[in-house]
Design a protein around this motif. Structure first.
Motif, PDB file in Angstrom:
ATOM      1  N   ASP A 119     -12.271  16.852  -2.598  1.00  0.00           N
ATOM      2  CA  ASP A 119     -11.704  17.555  -1.448  1.00  0.00           C
ATOM      3  C   ASP A 119     -11.074  18.879  -1.869  1.00  0.00           C
ATOM      4  OD1 ASP A 119     -10.744  17.399   1.503  1.00  0.00           O
ATOM      5  OD2 ASP A 119      -8.906  17.788   0.383  1.00  0.00           O
ATOM      6  N   ALA A 139     -12.587  15.683   5.313  1.00  0.00           N
ATOM      7  CA  ALA A 139     -12.402  14.973   6.585  1.00  0.00           C
ATOM      8  C   ALA A 139     -12.961  15.765   7.750  1.00  0.00           C
ATOM      9  CB  ALA A 139     -10.924  14.674   6.809  1.00  0.00           C
ATOM     10  N   GLU A 140     -12.879  17.090   7.657  1.00  0.00           N
ATOM     11  CA  GLU A 140     -13.440  17.933   8.718  1.00  0.00           C
ATOM     12  C   GLU A 140     -14.955  18.029   8.609  1.00  0.00           C
ATOM     13  OE1 GLU A 140     -13.295  22.605  10.250  1.00  0.00           O
ATOM     14  OE2 GLU A 140     -11.849  21.902   8.746  1.00  0.00           O
ATOM     15  N   PRO A 149     -16.533  13.582   9.005  1.00  0.00           N
ATOM     16  CA  PRO A 149     -15.530  12.674   9.564  1.00  0.00           C
ATOM     17  C   PRO A 149     -15.756  11.246   9.071  1.00  0.00           C
ATOM     18  CG  PRO A 149     -16.433  14.101  11.273  1.00  0.00           C
ATOM     19  CD  PRO A 149     -17.275  14.312  10.055  1.00  0.00           C
ATOM     20  N   PRO A 150     -14.676  10.503   8.792  1.00  0.00           N
ATOM     21  CA  PRO A 150     -14.827   9.138   8.289  1.00  0.00           C
ATOM     22  C   PRO A 150     -15.734   8.267   9.143  1.00  0.00           C
ATOM     23  CG  PRO A 150     -12.567   9.844   8.062  1.00  0.00           C
ATOM     24  CD  PRO A 150     -13.271  10.938   8.817  1.00  0.00           C
ATOM     25  N   ARG A 173     -15.897   6.467  -0.658  1.00  0.00           N
ATOM     26  CA  ARG A 173     -14.981   7.496  -0.176  1.00  0.00           C
ATOM     27  C   ARG A 173     -13.543   7.063  -0.436  1.00  0.00           C
ATOM     28  NH1 ARG A 173     -15.894  10.841   5.292  1.00  0.00           N
ATOM     29  NH2 ARG A 173     -14.219  12.351   4.985  1.00  0.00           N
TER      30      ARG A 173
END
Length: 394
Positions: free
Chosen positions: A339, A351-352, A355-356, A370
């Motif tokens: 990240d 995350a952007e 997305p999870p 992840r």
């Protein structure tokens, strides 16, 4: 496997210089690189032009960062005189400075005449060779259009071992008609000769190559996907057992033996590019630029002589493009995408970008792992990476 706290320490991408030497003695039928067969060239003119282009990029983009790697690619850089290599390295060090552990790689062919120059390249400052062996099988070497035989390959590797602190060599597998037993024997030979790194590529039929024409004519038939996958799995098994696991889809190394220059690409670092058809990724006033020079050597040379640059195109890369590029390159690596490095490269976090909710089905299928720090494609995920990326970036 769980991710340890130590593994969460994001590695630095580094800062590299790529030097393209486009000349070859012959054109291999699988090759789609920017390579050109010339009986003779005025090397002094090309050397001077490379230095001009290097200085021009330094003037425009600054010299604040030290180089962590230099890579002479081609074409066949081992055709150049060691004096040319030395001149480029001296100028690069004067302009940028070298990291104390800089990796300086030169691609070489195993032909006897070129192997005889390895000590000269070492004296010029090269500390790693990447040798285009491609096979130890005589019939395969003829099929691949190589200008050396298996004994020359072995002797070149031994010369590299004597001359250089580090060396690697390439092999191409999944050739038409190749079976697991033959590939296992070839890998056994390779491992007996290997240093800290091996590059093992499946044969890919690229457009506008000799093999593409042969496939279109029905002269050769590529290996079926399932058979290729079986050889890929066999490769991973053998290399893991030998202590050279894959740190990238096609690249295997002992711990610490990874190609630092290629890691600059895969970790989305900045890199300079000089020479005909060279690419670069550089940042100017916060804006990433994708740069490419003119491909044809003589056209590039005239442009540099006339205006100090062989630049053909320079394209801004927006944040989303850069983030997607970083994901596509980074998931090739066993370490995955961190990240913090993604944010440094693009300003966008994992995350952007992913997305999870989008990654969870792929995690459940055993293709992804992840945690808050990074996203990793598993061994199974890297084997089907194109499809995996399509899902992640949908």
């Amino acid at each position: 496997m769980p991710v340890s706290a130590e593994q969460n320490q994001a590695p630095s991408p580094g800062f590299g210089l790529y030097v393209h030497w486009p000349f070859c003695v012959s054109k291999c039928p699988y090759c789609d690189f920017n390579s050109h067969v010339r009986e003779r060239i005025d090397e002094a003119q090309f050397r001077a032009a490379l230095l001009v282009e290097l200085r021009g990029q330094a003037e425009r983009f600054g010299t604040d960062a030290k180089l962590t790697s230099v890579f002479f690619g081609g074409g066949t850089p081992s055709l150049m005189a060691p004096e040319t290599t030395a001149a480029i390295l001296a100028e690069a060090e004067k302009l940028y400075g070298f990291a104390s552990d800089i990796e300086i790689t030169l691609e070489a062919n195993p032909n006897s005449a070129e192997a005889g120059k390895f000590a000269g390249f070492r004296a010029a400052g090269v500390n790693r060779l990447s040798i285009g062996v491609q096979s130890f099988d005589a019939q395969a070497l003829r099929f691949l259009g190589r200008a050396h035989d298996a004994d020359e390959a072995r002797q070149a590797i031994k010369a590299a071992r004597r001359s250089m602190p580090r060396y690697s060599f390439d092999l191409i597998y999944a050739r038409p008609g190749q079976d697991g037993a033959a590939w296992r024997d070839e890998l056994r030979t390779a491992l007996d000769l290997a240093g800290d790194h091996l590059s093992l590529y499946t044969l890919t039929i690229e457009p506008n190559t000799g093999f593409a024409g042969a496939v279109a004519r029905g002269a050769i038939k590529p290996m079926e996907d399932d058979a290729q996958a079986a050889l890929y799995d066999l490769t991973q098994e053998i290399m893991q057992q030998a202590g050279l696991p894959a740190y990238e889809i096609s690249n295997h190394a002992r711990p610490g033996g990874e190609s630092r220059h290629n890691l600059v690409y895969w970790r989305s670092g900045a890199y300079l590019g000089i020479g005909p058809g060279a690419h670069a990724r550089l940042r100017e006033n916060g804006q990433w630029l994708a740069r490419q020079t003119l491909r044809k050597p003589e056209v590039w040379l005239k442009a540099v002589q006339a205006k100090g640059s062989g630049l053909e195109s320079e394209t801004p890369v927006d944040a989303r493009q850069r983030a997607e590029e970083a994901l596509m390159m980074g998931l090739r690596l066993r370490e995955g995408v961190y990240d913090v490095n993604l944010r440094a490269a693009s300003g966008i976090g994992l995350a952007e970008l992913v997305p999870p909710a989008r990654s969870k089905p792929l995690e459940a299928a055993g293709l992804l792992q992840r945690d808050p720090h990074r996203l990793v494609a598993t061994d199974a995920g890297r084997a089907v990476l194109d499809g995996l990326l399509a899902r992640l970036l949908a």
